[in-house]
Design a protein around this motif. Structure first.
Motif, PDB file in Angstrom:
ATOM      1  N   GLY A  47      78.966  25.528  53.840  1.00 28.58           N
ATOM      2  CA  GLY A  47      80.372  25.568  53.580  1.00 28.58           C
ATOM      3  C   GLY A  47      81.355  26.051  54.923  1.00 28.58           C
ATOM      4  N   SER A  48      82.596  25.873  55.143  1.00 25.43           N
ATOM      5  CA  SER A  48      83.352  26.169  56.230  1.00 25.43           C
ATOM      6  C   SER A  48      84.560  25.978  55.658  1.00 25.43           C
ATOM      7  CB  SER A  48      82.966  25.122  57.196  1.00 25.43           C
ATOM      8  OG  SER A  48      83.284  23.900  57.136  1.00 25.43           O
ATOM      9  N   CYS A  49      85.555  26.480  56.681  1.00 28.53           N
ATOM     10  CA  CYS A  49      86.990  26.530  56.594  1.00 28.53           C
ATOM     11  C   CYS A  49      87.514  25.323  57.477  1.00 28.53           C
ATOM     12  CB  CYS A  49      87.582  27.765  56.990  1.00 28.53           C
ATOM     13  SG  CYS A  49      87.224  27.877  59.050  1.00 28.53           S
ATOM     14  N   GLN A  50      88.577  24.880  57.286  1.00 26.37           N
ATOM     15  CA  GLN A  50      89.206  23.768  57.668  1.00 26.37           C
ATOM     16  C   GLN A  50      89.460  23.856  59.300  1.00 26.37           C
ATOM     17  OE1 GLN A  50      92.463  23.282  59.378  1.00 26.37           O
ATOM     18  NE2 GLN A  50      91.780  21.008  59.415  1.00 26.37           N
ATOM     19  N   SER A  55      82.068  29.892  58.980  1.00 28.24           N
ATOM     20  CA  SER A  55      81.241  28.740  58.209  1.00 28.24           C
ATOM     21  C   SER A  55      80.075  29.656  57.398  1.00 28.24           C
ATOM     22  CB  SER A  55      80.542  27.895  59.062  1.00 28.24           C
ATOM     23  OG  SER A  55      79.678  28.446  60.274  1.00 28.24           O
ATOM     24  N   PHE A  56      79.516  29.308  56.348  1.00 24.52           N
ATOM     25  CA  PHE A  56      78.614  30.025  55.680  1.00 24.52           C
ATOM     26  C   PHE A  56      77.508  29.358  55.040  1.00 24.52           C
ATOM     27  CE2 PHE A  56      82.061  28.940  52.709  1.00 24.52           C
ATOM     28  CZ  PHE A  56      81.263  28.596  51.635  1.00 24.52           C
ATOM     29  N   SER A  57      76.516  29.689  54.591  1.00 22.46           N
ATOM     30  CA  SER A  57      75.388  29.328  53.713  1.00 22.46           C
ATOM     31  C   SER A  57      74.902  29.989  52.536  1.00 22.46           C
ATOM     32  CB  SER A  57      74.412  28.659  54.579  1.00 22.46           C
ATOM     33  OG  SER A  57      73.718  29.643  55.191  1.00 22.46           O
ATOM     34  N   LEU A  58      74.485  29.731  51.646  1.00 17.61           N
ATOM     35  CA  LEU A  58      73.860  30.397  50.663  1.00 17.61           C
ATOM     36  C   LEU A  58      73.038  29.671  49.602  1.00 17.61           C
ATOM     37  CD1 LEU A  58      76.065  31.801  47.936  1.00 17.61           C
ATOM     38  CD2 LEU A  58      76.743  29.786  49.388  1.00 17.61           C
ATOM     39  N   ASP A  82      80.514  21.919  52.157  1.00 14.53           N
ATOM     40  CA  ASP A  82      80.342  20.513  53.039  1.00 14.53           C
ATOM     41  C   ASP A  82      79.203  19.924  52.640  1.00 14.53           C
ATOM     42  OD1 ASP A  82      82.527  21.452  54.852  1.00 14.53           O
ATOM     43  OD2 ASP A  82      81.488  22.758  55.808  1.00 14.53           O
ATOM     44  N   THR A  83      78.245  20.472  51.854  1.00 15.13           N
ATOM     45  CA  THR A  83      77.073  19.990  51.280  1.00 15.13           C
ATOM     46  C   THR A  83      77.459  19.008  50.305  1.00 15.13           C
ATOM     47  OG1 THR A  83      75.733  22.068  51.663  1.00 15.13           O
ATOM     48  CG2 THR A  83      74.841  20.654  49.991  1.00 15.13           C
ATOM     49  N   PRO A  84      76.952  17.784  50.050  1.00 16.81           N
ATOM     50  CA  PRO A  84      77.313  17.059  48.662  1.00 16.81           C
ATOM     51  C   PRO A  84      76.736  17.663  47.510  1.00 16.81           C
ATOM     52  CG  PRO A  84      75.989  15.690  50.576  1.00 16.81           C
ATOM     53  CD  PRO A  84      76.048  17.189  51.150  1.00 16.81           C
ATOM     54  N   LEU A  85      77.540  17.888  46.715  1.00 10.58           N
ATOM     55  CA  LEU A  85      77.148  18.254  45.557  1.00 10.58           C
ATOM     56  C   LEU A  85      76.814  17.342  44.333  1.00 10.58           C
ATOM     57  CD1 LEU A  85      80.239  21.024  45.318  1.00 10.58           C
ATOM     58  CD2 LEU A  85      77.761  21.377  45.972  1.00 10.58           C
ATOM     59  N   PRO A  86      76.065  17.779  43.409  1.00 15.95           N
ATOM     60  CA  PRO A  86      75.793  16.678  42.418  1.00 15.95           C
ATOM     61  C   PRO A  86      76.898  16.425  41.437  1.00 15.95           C
ATOM     62  CG  PRO A  86      74.576  18.778  42.119  1.00 15.95           C
ATOM     63  CD  PRO A  86      75.344  19.220  43.379  1.00 15.95           C
TER      64      PRO A  86
END
Length: 158
Positions: A5-8, A13-16, A106-110
């Motif tokens: 994910g990230s801000c505008q 940015s981040f990941s988990l 930002d990752t496509p979510l199901p």
């Protein structure tokens, strides 16, 4: 599933890792709505706190504690101080969890098989809540946690 994910503005940015990536629950409480939800609600996911990795160019990540009934909430709401994007929530009562906002991912979510609408007691009158098949409603909290909902639908990732 790894979520990124990230801000505008791109400063944070981040990941988990998440075992519960389906964005099924919309929260209409005044805090979520005012800090995170332009549509009158916010969608929270759940991830593993020990997997959180943050990239912050220039110290833009900030946090605050919302006030509920004149008391400061224990939960930390993280956001970008440059662009105002809400990023995630962390609560010391559940230190192993991070609740990123689906809107920052930002990752496509199901696509979830149903939508659970919570905290409807606090929604403003201008917000229309979908009804009918696939929509479950709660005036306050749901019966199932995010983890339990994923498990009950066979969607919990191991």
């Amino acid at each position: 599933m790894k979520l990124e994910g990230s801000c505008q503005c791109g400063a944070v940015s981040f990941s988990l890792e998440s075992r519960t990536p389906y964005p099924f629950m919309r929260c209409y409480c005044s805090i979520c709505r005012k800090t995170d939800g332009g549509g009158g609600y916010a969608i929270n996911l759940m991830g593993e706190a020990d997997s959180l990795q943050v990239q912050d160019t220039g110290g833009s990540k900030s946090s605050f504690h919302a006030v509920i009934d004149d008391k400061e909430s224990l939960a930390e709401r993280h956001f970008c101080s440059d662009c105002g994007t809400s990023l995630w929530l962390w609560d010391p009562r559940w230190p192993e969890l991070i609740h990123p906002l689906a809107s920052a991912i930002d990752t496509p979510l199901p696509r979830p098989p149903e939508t659970v609408h919570i905290m409807l007691e606090y929604k403003p009158s201008w917000v229309e809540v979908p009804e009918g098949p696939g929509h479950i409603h709660f005036q306050r909290y749901p019966e199932l946690s995010i983890e339990d909902w994923h498990k009950s639908h066979g969607l919990y990732e191991t």
